[in-house]
Design a protein around this motif. Structure first.
Motif, PDB file in Angstrom:
ATOM      1  N   THR A  43      54.220 -32.181   7.860  1.00 23.26           N
ATOM      2  CA  THR A  43      53.601 -33.038   8.865  1.00 23.26           C
ATOM      3  C   THR A  43      52.709 -32.174   9.748  1.00 23.26           C
ATOM      4  OG1 THR A  43      55.489 -34.537   8.853  1.00 23.26           O
ATOM      5  CG2 THR A  43      54.027 -34.608  10.770  1.00 23.26           C
ATOM      6  N   VAL A  44      51.454 -32.528   9.888  1.00 19.28           N
ATOM      7  CA  VAL A  44      50.479 -31.671  10.556  1.00 19.28           C
ATOM      8  C   VAL A  44      49.691 -32.475  11.584  1.00 19.28           C
ATOM      9  CG1 VAL A  44      50.235 -30.193   8.527  1.00 19.28           C
ATOM     10  CG2 VAL A  44      48.671 -32.120   8.853  1.00 19.28           C
ATOM     11  N   THR A  45      49.040 -31.728  12.467  1.00 15.38           N
ATOM     12  CA  THR A  45      48.038 -32.295  13.372  1.00 15.38           C
ATOM     13  C   THR A  45      46.684 -31.729  12.984  1.00 15.38           C
ATOM     14  OG1 THR A  45      48.320 -30.524  14.998  1.00 15.38           O
ATOM     15  CG2 THR A  45      49.708 -32.471  15.258  1.00 15.38           C
ATOM     16  N   THR A  46      45.649 -32.469  13.272  1.00 14.90           N
ATOM     17  CA  THR A  46      44.305 -32.062  12.873  1.00 14.90           C
ATOM     18  C   THR A  46      43.357 -32.085  14.067  1.00 14.90           C
ATOM     19  OG1 THR A  46      43.685 -34.314  12.283  1.00 14.90           O
ATOM     20  CG2 THR A  46      44.628 -32.926  10.531  1.00 14.90           C
ATOM     21  N   ALA A  47      42.211 -31.464  13.874  1.00 14.31           N
ATOM     22  CA  ALA A  47      41.162 -31.438  14.897  1.00 14.31           C
ATOM     23  C   ALA A  47      39.845 -31.137  14.217  1.00 14.31           C
ATOM     24  CB  ALA A  47      41.467 -30.406  15.976  1.00 14.31           C
ATOM     25  N   ARG A  48      38.787 -31.393  14.929  1.00 16.30           N
ATOM     26  CA  ARG A  48      37.454 -31.078  14.419  1.00 16.30           C
ATOM     27  C   ARG A  48      36.900 -29.859  15.161  1.00 16.30           C
ATOM     28  NH1 ARG A  48      35.572 -35.073  11.147  1.00 16.30           N
ATOM     29  NH2 ARG A  48      36.592 -37.132  11.354  1.00 16.30           N
ATOM     30  N   PRO A  49      36.045 -29.056  14.519  1.00 14.13           N
ATOM     31  CA  PRO A  49      35.428 -27.916  15.211  1.00 14.13           C
ATOM     32  C   PRO A  49      34.657 -28.373  16.444  1.00 14.13           C
ATOM     33  CG  PRO A  49      35.040 -27.794  12.841  1.00 14.13           C
ATOM     34  CD  PRO A  49      35.627 -29.145  13.106  1.00 14.13           C
ATOM     35  N   ALA A  50      34.667 -27.561  17.462  1.00 15.33           N
ATOM     36  CA  ALA A  50      33.978 -27.884  18.719  1.00 15.33           C
ATOM     37  C   ALA A  50      32.941 -26.808  19.015  1.00 15.33           C
ATOM     38  CB  ALA A  50      34.973 -27.980  19.870  1.00 15.33           C
ATOM     39  N   THR A  51      31.881 -27.216  19.684  1.00 13.07           N
ATOM     40  CA  THR A  51      30.825 -26.279  20.088  1.00 13.07           C
ATOM     41  C   THR A  51      31.119 -25.779  21.496  1.00 13.07           C
ATOM     42  OG1 THR A  51      29.206 -27.443  18.734  1.00 13.07           O
ATOM     43  CG2 THR A  51      28.357 -25.975  20.439  1.00 13.07           C
ATOM     44  N   PRO A 318      40.221 -37.228   2.357  1.00 14.02           N
ATOM     45  CA  PRO A 318      40.605 -38.645   2.524  1.00 14.02           C
ATOM     46  C   PRO A 318      41.897 -39.015   1.804  1.00 14.02           C
ATOM     47  CG  PRO A 318      38.248 -38.460   2.129  1.00 14.02           C
ATOM     48  CD  PRO A 318      38.820 -37.097   1.907  1.00 14.02           C
ATOM     49  N   ASP A 319      42.287 -38.301   0.729  1.00 16.13           N
ATOM     50  CA  ASP A 319      43.517 -38.620   0.002  1.00 16.13           C
ATOM     51  C   ASP A 319      44.742 -37.956   0.603  1.00 16.13           C
ATOM     52  OD1 ASP A 319      42.904 -36.044  -0.589  1.00 16.13           O
ATOM     53  OD2 ASP A 319      43.021 -36.243  -2.775  1.00 16.13           O
ATOM     54  N   SER A 320      44.610 -37.439   1.851  1.00 13.55           N
ATOM     55  CA  SER A 320      45.721 -36.792   2.580  1.00 13.55           C
ATOM     56  C   SER A 320      46.134 -35.471   1.962  1.00 13.55           C
ATOM     57  CB  SER A 320      46.939 -37.720   2.682  1.00 13.55           C
ATOM     58  OG  SER A 320      46.624 -38.867   3.447  1.00 13.55           O
ATOM     59  N   ARG A 321      45.307 -34.929   1.110  1.00 14.35           N
ATOM     60  CA  ARG A 321      45.547 -33.585   0.581  1.00 14.35           C
ATOM     61  C   ARG A 321      44.586 -32.601   1.254  1.00 14.35           C
ATOM     62  NH1 ARG A 321      49.014 -33.361  -3.636  1.00 14.35           N
ATOM     63  NH2 ARG A 321      49.550 -35.386  -4.596  1.00 14.35           N
ATOM     64  N   ILE A 349      40.114 -30.379  10.208  1.00 18.13           N
ATOM     65  CA  ILE A 349      40.930 -29.265   9.751  1.00 18.13           C
ATOM     66  C   ILE A 349      42.338 -29.378  10.320  1.00 18.13           C
ATOM     67  CG2 ILE A 349      38.970 -27.697   9.503  1.00 18.13           C
ATOM     68  CD1 ILE A 349      39.766 -26.456  12.178  1.00 18.13           C
ATOM     69  N   VAL A 350      43.271 -28.772   9.600  1.00 17.07           N
ATOM     70  CA  VAL A 350      44.668 -28.764  10.019  1.00 17.07           C
ATOM     71  C   VAL A 350      44.851 -27.725  11.113  1.00 17.07           C
ATOM     72  CG1 VAL A 350      47.034 -28.325   9.280  1.00 17.07           C
ATOM     73  CG2 VAL A 350      45.455 -29.541   7.768  1.00 17.07           C
ATOM     74  N   LEU A 362      49.935 -32.075  -0.241  1.00 12.42           N
ATOM     75  CA  LEU A 362      49.885 -33.394   0.381  1.00 12.42           C
ATOM     76  C   LEU A 362      50.551 -33.293   1.757  1.00 12.42           C
ATOM     77  CD1 LEU A 362      49.252 -36.456   0.019  1.00 12.42           C
ATOM     78  CD2 LEU A 362      51.609 -36.698  -0.793  1.00 12.42           C
ATOM     79  N   VAL A 363      49.887 -33.798   2.792  1.00 14.43           N
ATOM     80  CA  VAL A 363      50.401 -33.687   4.147  1.00 14.43           C
ATOM     81  C   VAL A 363      50.420 -35.063   4.792  1.00 14.43           C
ATOM     82  CG1 VAL A 363      49.566 -31.322   4.421  1.00 14.43           C
ATOM     83  CG2 VAL A 363      48.112 -33.219   5.133  1.00 14.43           C
ATOM     84  N   ARG A 364      51.178 -35.151   5.862  1.00 12.46           N
ATOM     85  CA  ARG A 364      51.214 -36.358   6.670  1.00 12.46           C
ATOM     86  C   ARG A 364      50.652 -36.034   8.040  1.00 12.46           C
ATOM     87  NH1 ARG A 364      55.020 -39.155  10.007  1.00 12.46           N
ATOM     88  NH2 ARG A 364      56.502 -37.432   9.763  1.00 12.46           N
ATOM     89  N   GLN A 365      49.632 -36.738   8.441  1.00 13.33           N
ATOM     90  CA  GLN A 365      48.942 -36.474   9.692  1.00 13.33           C
ATOM     91  C   GLN A 365      49.577 -37.276  10.819  1.00 13.33           C
ATOM     92  OE1 GLN A 365      44.837 -37.578   9.690  1.00 13.33           O
ATOM     93  NE2 GLN A 365      44.466 -36.846  11.767  1.00 13.33           N
ATOM     94  N   VAL A 366      49.818 -36.598  11.943  1.00 15.13           N
ATOM     95  CA  VAL A 366      50.324 -37.250  13.142  1.00 15.13           C
ATOM     96  C   VAL A 366      49.421 -36.871  14.308  1.00 15.13           C
ATOM     97  CG1 VAL A 366      52.714 -37.284  12.334  1.00 15.13           C
ATOM     98  CG2 VAL A 366      51.885 -35.346  13.676  1.00 15.13           C
ATOM     99  N   ALA A 367      49.524 -37.620  15.377  1.00 17.75           N
ATOM    100  CA  ALA A 367      48.705 -37.342  16.557  1.00 17.75           C
ATOM    101  C   ALA A 367      49.229 -36.093  17.259  1.00 17.75           C
ATOM    102  CB  ALA A 367      48.727 -38.534  17.511  1.00 17.75           C
TER     103      ALA A 367
END
Length: 386
Positions: A43-51, A318-321, A349-350, A362-367
């Motif tokens: 189970t992971v959290t994700t974020a996008r790159p920031a400038t 998109p396939d949670s991998r 990214i994770v 395969l991962v499960r995304q959480v907030a």
């Protein structure tokens, strides 16, 4: 032809029924196995790159040296050193007495020169009177022109002897003055070779003085980086104990060392007369030139996994991998690291758990709980007493 017995018929029917049931059970197991969902690896959290705006810095190494080191020597020769009043590390001001020579013989020479001046002045007064008398008698014809000229010449010669005697007296007075070694400027005594009782010659070094306590950092930069540094650029120099001193570039050397292909950059450091100053002359120190700032793509440090000497992030598909992506890192600002190459700005990214993943997991995304934490409830308002 005889008919089969009922027993044989029943056994055949039972065997057929078992075969059909076994086949149906196998098909059901295979169907259940093919349609069962796979279990996520983490189970992971994700974020996008920031400038972010990151500072531009240029690292260098070099030696710390005195801005100017004055050499204080003896101006009187053949005199015995009577007293030494300072030692290495002492802070002095301009005009302070550092050492004293014996002045007995110099005092005698001064008195002798003063007496010679008085004698010359007396002779000059007599010669001037004779010259005046000669001029008076010449008009009456009592003395010849030649005699009057001789008396006038003698008067001028006597005046010259007075000037010579006064010059000798001044010279002896200077020798008397030089028996006291005076600090030419304020600063810190960095070396002392003066020894009480020693008889030294003219020009012998007695002390070294770091003028005004000022130091400079002589950074060595490659020739390719010379154009990036200008006079006035701020520099952070780190001392041996880890403390930092902020200085400014004074000038860049006009030549490049043909052996090392490096150039010296002279950085003025703030004056410090304390013995506990973080930087001292002779130290080898590192520092960074602050060249401004620029925008950069950054990711959290937690999202980077280092394997086999290379840096990677895991992109969520998109396939949670996840897909393992190799990146090149650059500058660092707090807990964020610049990505120089290998990552698209819109990639997801994770962050949490990136160090435990492999390519294709395969991962499960959480907030992220840190981002979505509810605000603390407001304290109830107090009702004013009536």
């Amino acid at each position: 032809m005889p008919l089969p017995t009922p027993r044989i018929f029943l056994l055949g029917s039972a065997a057929l029924l078992c075969f059909v049931l076994a086949g149906c059970g196998k098909d059901e197991d295979e169907a259940r196995k093919g349609t069962a969902p796979a279990t996520p690896a983490l189970t992971v959290t994700t974020a996008r790159p920031a400038t972010a705006s990151l500072p531009l810095k240029l690292g260098a190494n070099g030696n710390v040296a005195a801005w100017q080191e004055a050499v204080i020597g003896s101006e009187s020769g053949g005199l015995r050193l009577l007293e030494v009043r300072v030692n290495v590390g002492d802070i002095v001001r301009k005009g302070d007495v550092l050492a004293v020579f014996s002045a007995d013989t110099v005092n005698a020479d001064v008195e002798q020169a003063r007496a010679a001046v008085q004698e010359a002045q007396a002779n000059a007064a007599e010669a001037a009177a004779n010259a005046k008398r000669g001029q008076d008698l010449k008009s009456s014809g009592a003395v010849s022109e030649q005699q009057a000229t001789q008396w006038a010449t003698a008067a001028r010669t006597a005046q010259a002897r007075v000037a010579a005697a006064k010059a000798t007296l001044t010279q002896q007075q200077l020798r008397l003055k030089y028996t006291r070694v005076i600090a030419p400027d304020g600063g810190v005594i960095s070396a002392r070779s003066a020894t009480v009782g020693a008889v030294v010659g003219v020009g012998t070094e007695l002390f070294r003085l770091i003028r005004q306590g000022r130091l400079e950092w002589r950074a060595e930069l490659p020739a390719s980086d010379i154009g990036r540094v200008k006079p006035g650029t701020r520099v952070r120099v780190k001392g041996a104990n880890g403390s930092e001193v902020v200085g400014k570039v004074r000038t860049v050397a006009p030549t490049v060392d043909p052996q090392t292909r490096t150039t010296l950059v002279y950085v003025d450091l703030p004056p410090s007369l304390s013995s506990n100053a973080p930087l001292k002359a002779g130290m080898f120190a590192g520092g960074e030139f602050e060249l401004g700032a620029s925008n950069a793509l950054t990711v959290p440090q937690q999202a980077i996994a280092v394997r086999d000497g290379f840096s990677y992030v895991f992109r969520l598909n998109p396939d949670s991998r996840v897909s393992q992506v190799k990146i090149d890192t650059g500058r660092r600002l707090g807990e964020r690291i610049e990505v120089v190459k290998g990552l698209a700005p819109e990639a997801q990214i994770v962050v949490t758990g990136a160090g435990f993943l492999n390519d294709g997991d395969l991962v499960r995304q959480v907030a992220d709980p840190a981002r979505n934490a509810p605000a603390a409830p407001a304290a109830p308002a107090k009702v004013a007493a009536r």
